[in-house]
Design a protein around this motif. Structure first.
Motif, PDB file in Angstrom:
ATOM      1  N   GLU A 127       0.837  -1.195   0.000  1.00  0.00           N
ATOM      2  CA  GLU A 127       0.000   0.000   0.000  1.00  0.00           C
ATOM      3  C   GLU A 127       0.876   1.250   0.000  1.00  0.00           C
ATOM      4  O   GLU A 127       1.996   1.259   0.513  1.00  0.00           O
ATOM      5  CB  GLU A 127      -0.903   0.003   1.235  1.00  0.00           C
ATOM      6  CG  GLU A 127      -1.902  -1.147   1.258  1.00  0.00           C
ATOM      7  CD  GLU A 127      -2.808  -1.079   2.473  1.00  0.00           C
ATOM      8  OE1 GLU A 127      -2.599  -0.158   3.297  1.00  0.00           O
ATOM      9  OE2 GLU A 127      -3.696  -1.943   2.595  1.00  0.00           O
ATOM     10  N   SER A 129       2.208   4.805   1.073  1.00  0.00           N
ATOM     11  CA  SER A 129       2.355   5.413   2.408  1.00  0.00           C
ATOM     12  C   SER A 129       1.336   6.523   2.594  1.00  0.00           C
ATOM     13  O   SER A 129       0.700   6.975   1.625  1.00  0.00           O
ATOM     14  CB  SER A 129       3.770   5.954   2.565  1.00  0.00           C
ATOM     15  OG  SER A 129       3.997   7.020   1.642  1.00  0.00           O
ATOM     16  N   ALA A 130       1.168   6.950   3.840  1.00  0.00           N
ATOM     17  CA  ALA A 130       0.219   8.035   4.135  1.00  0.00           C
ATOM     18  C   ALA A 130       0.623   9.310   3.416  1.00  0.00           C
ATOM     19  O   ALA A 130      -0.226  10.040   2.879  1.00  0.00           O
ATOM     20  CB  ALA A 130       0.142   8.258   5.633  1.00  0.00           C
ATOM     21  N   SER A 133      -0.202   8.847  -0.247  1.00  0.00           N
ATOM     22  CA  SER A 133      -1.657   8.800  -0.452  1.00  0.00           C
ATOM     23  C   SER A 133      -2.265  10.197  -0.414  1.00  0.00           C
ATOM     24  O   SER A 133      -3.165  10.517  -1.208  1.00  0.00           O
ATOM     25  CB  SER A 133      -2.297   7.924   0.625  1.00  0.00           C
ATOM     26  OG  SER A 133      -1.826   6.581   0.513  1.00  0.00           O
ATOM     27  N   VAL A 134      -1.799  11.052   0.515  1.00  0.00           N
ATOM     28  CA  VAL A 134      -2.312  12.425   0.584  1.00  0.00           C
ATOM     29  C   VAL A 134      -1.988  13.162  -0.711  1.00  0.00           C
ATOM     30  O   VAL A 134      -2.838  13.853  -1.298  1.00  0.00           O
ATOM     31  CB  VAL A 134      -1.723  13.164   1.798  1.00  0.00           C
ATOM     32  CG1 VAL A 134      -2.118  14.634   1.771  1.00  0.00           C
ATOM     33  CG2 VAL A 134      -2.184  12.513   3.102  1.00  0.00           C
ATOM     34  N   GLN A 186       6.485  13.003   7.168  1.00  0.00           N
ATOM     35  CA  GLN A 186       6.460  12.020   8.246  1.00  0.00           C
ATOM     36  C   GLN A 186       7.766  12.197   9.011  1.00  0.00           C
ATOM     37  O   GLN A 186       8.834  11.870   8.501  1.00  0.00           O
ATOM     38  CB  GLN A 186       6.341  10.588   7.717  1.00  0.00           C
ATOM     39  CG  GLN A 186       6.335   9.550   8.838  1.00  0.00           C
ATOM     40  CD  GLN A 186       6.343   8.114   8.327  1.00  0.00           C
ATOM     41  OE1 GLN A 186       6.370   7.871   7.112  1.00  0.00           O
ATOM     42  NE2 GLN A 186       6.323   7.149   9.238  1.00  0.00           N
ATOM     43  N   TYR A 230       3.088  12.893  11.761  1.00  0.00           N
ATOM     44  CA  TYR A 230       2.849  13.506  10.454  1.00  0.00           C
ATOM     45  C   TYR A 230       2.552  14.998  10.613  1.00  0.00           C
ATOM     46  O   TYR A 230       1.775  15.398  11.489  1.00  0.00           O
ATOM     47  CB  TYR A 230       1.678  12.808   9.760  1.00  0.00           C
ATOM     48  CG  TYR A 230       1.973  11.344   9.405  1.00  0.00           C
ATOM     49  CD1 TYR A 230       2.595  11.008   8.211  1.00  0.00           C
ATOM     50  CD2 TYR A 230       1.619  10.333  10.297  1.00  0.00           C
ATOM     51  CE1 TYR A 230       2.859   9.688   7.906  1.00  0.00           C
ATOM     52  CE2 TYR A 230       1.878   9.006   9.988  1.00  0.00           C
ATOM     53  CZ  TYR A 230       2.505   8.693   8.792  1.00  0.00           C
ATOM     54  OH  TYR A 230       2.782   7.374   8.487  1.00  0.00           O
ATOM     55  N   SER A 248      -7.540  12.418   6.709  1.00  0.00           N
ATOM     56  CA  SER A 248      -8.118  11.111   6.407  1.00  0.00           C
ATOM     57  C   SER A 248      -7.081  10.009   6.349  1.00  0.00           C
ATOM     58  O   SER A 248      -7.387   8.835   6.597  1.00  0.00           O
ATOM     59  CB  SER A 248      -8.881  11.196   5.083  1.00  0.00           C
ATOM     60  OG  SER A 248      -7.972  11.431   4.003  1.00  0.00           O
ATOM     61  N   TYR A 249      -5.835  10.350   6.115  1.00  0.00           N
ATOM     62  CA  TYR A 249      -4.790   9.321   5.999  1.00  0.00           C
ATOM     63  C   TYR A 249      -3.849   9.274   7.213  1.00  0.00           C
ATOM     64  O   TYR A 249      -3.076   8.297   7.328  1.00  0.00           O
ATOM     65  CB  TYR A 249      -3.972   9.548   4.735  1.00  0.00           C
ATOM     66  CG  TYR A 249      -4.707   9.172   3.458  1.00  0.00           C
ATOM     67  CD1 TYR A 249      -4.837   7.848   3.072  1.00  0.00           C
ATOM     68  CD2 TYR A 249      -5.259  10.150   2.649  1.00  0.00           C
ATOM     69  CE1 TYR A 249      -5.515   7.514   1.911  1.00  0.00           C
ATOM     70  CE2 TYR A 249      -5.926   9.814   1.482  1.00  0.00           C
ATOM     71  CZ  TYR A 249      -6.052   8.485   1.114  1.00  0.00           C
ATOM     72  OH  TYR A 249      -6.750   8.159  -0.028  1.00  0.00           O
ATOM     73  N   THR A 250      -3.834  10.271   8.062  1.00  0.00           N
ATOM     74  CA  THR A 250      -2.854  10.309   9.145  1.00  0.00           C
ATOM     75  C   THR A 250      -3.461  10.186  10.536  1.00  0.00           C
ATOM     76  O   THR A 250      -2.716  10.020  11.513  1.00  0.00           O
ATOM     77  CB  THR A 250      -2.047  11.599   9.068  1.00  0.00           C
ATOM     78  OG1 THR A 250      -2.933  12.732   9.168  1.00  0.00           O
ATOM     79  CG2 THR A 250      -1.274  11.680   7.765  1.00  0.00           C
ATOM     80  N   LYS A 251      -4.772  10.279  10.682  1.00  0.00           N
ATOM     81  CA  LYS A 251      -5.373  10.163  12.016  1.00  0.00           C
ATOM     82  C   LYS A 251      -5.611   8.695  12.339  1.00  0.00           C
ATOM     83  O   LYS A 251      -5.920   7.893  11.461  1.00  0.00           O
ATOM     84  CB  LYS A 251      -6.683  10.934  12.065  1.00  0.00           C
ATOM     85  CG  LYS A 251      -6.465  12.438  12.241  1.00  0.00           C
ATOM     86  CD  LYS A 251      -7.806  13.139  12.465  1.00  0.00           C
ATOM     87  CE  LYS A 251      -7.607  14.614  12.698  1.00  0.00           C
ATOM     88  NZ  LYS A 251      -8.903  15.346  12.945  1.00  0.00           N
TER      89      LYS A 251
END
Length: 251
Positions: A127, A129-130, A133-134, A186, A230, A248-251
């Motif tokens: 997948e 990474s955060a 993805s952002v 990150q 992050y 939406s991707y880091t919490k």
């Protein structure tokens, strides 16, 4: 030769006298003509005849066959080429073998085997990474032309050491007339506050740059969000959308 001529003249004179005597005989009759005396034949002395030599005529069997001199070859290295002997006309002509091309095989072509579908891999695809993805979610938004912020610029502009960062994506304008700029970071464990402080310092630099009024509005509406390790620092007309994607991707 003189004697023979004299003898011929005497003989001719005697003959003339005999004829005259016959014409004057009494009785007035016509005396019968004497039978002609054959003229003497002139004999030829064999010794005086020319000698004629008769050459023997050679028979075809005696005539020698003309000698045939072979012509020298055009190329001394090639030797003499011997022509093939002509076929004997008394022999019947030999049949010539005709080679016919093989007819194409009438066997039906093999139908292609269906390709085997590879079995699905048990290992799931990694997948994104955060941070990635952002960026994937907001990268298609309309913006002015931007350039990447690499580790050197991150250190020069923000004062952030690369040892304090695990992963980041940063963008900044290619010309000074624009002010759009953001970083998605990150941080290394325990370094999020250090990264946040560096972003606040960069914000103060941009505020004091005498921005155009439109750019000043973007600076005033900046976003600085920290979710665990992050950090998002964003000066962009799509700042709210970027904040939603980040959360939406880091919490």
């Amino acid at each position: 030769m003189k004697n023979q001529k004299l003898f011929s003249l005497a003989l001719a004179g005697a003959l003339s006298i005999s004829l005259l005597a016959g014409c004057g005989s009494p009785g007035g009759g016509v005396s019968p003509s004497p039978s002609p005396t054959p003229l003497p034949t002139e004999s030829v002395n064999p010794s005086e005849n020319p000698t004629v030599t008769t050459m023997p005529i050679p028979t075809p069997s005696e005539s020698a066959a003309p000698e045939v001199t072979p012509l020298p070859p055009a190329n001394p290295d090639e030797g003499v080429t011997v022509s093939p002997e002509p076929a004997d006309p008394s022999q019947p002509p030999q049949a010539t073998e005709v080679i016919r091309p093989e007819a194409p095989s009438q066997q039906p072509a093999e139908s292609p085997k269906p390709s085997e579908t590879p079995a699905p891999s048990d290992t799931p695809a990694p997948e994104a990474s955060a941070v990635q993805s952002v960026w994937n979610q907001v990268s298609g938004l309309e913006r002015p032309e931007l350039m990447d912020i690499d580790s050197a610029l991150l250190s020069d502009l923000y004062g952030i050491d690369s040892a304090d960062v695990v992963e980041f994506i940063g963008k900044m304008p290619m010309i000074t007339a624009n002010v759009t700029e953001f970083v998605i970071i990150q941080a290394a464990p325990g370094k999020a506050d250090t990264v946040k402080a560096a972003c606040e310092s960069r914000l103060e630099t941009l505020k004091g740059g005498g921005q155009y009024p439109a750019n000043q509005v973007l600076v005033d509406n900046y976003k600085l969000i920290v979710n665990g390790d992050y950090v998002l620092f964003c000066i962009d007309e799509h700042a709210d959308t970027m904040a939603e994607a980040f959360n939406s991707y880091t919490k």
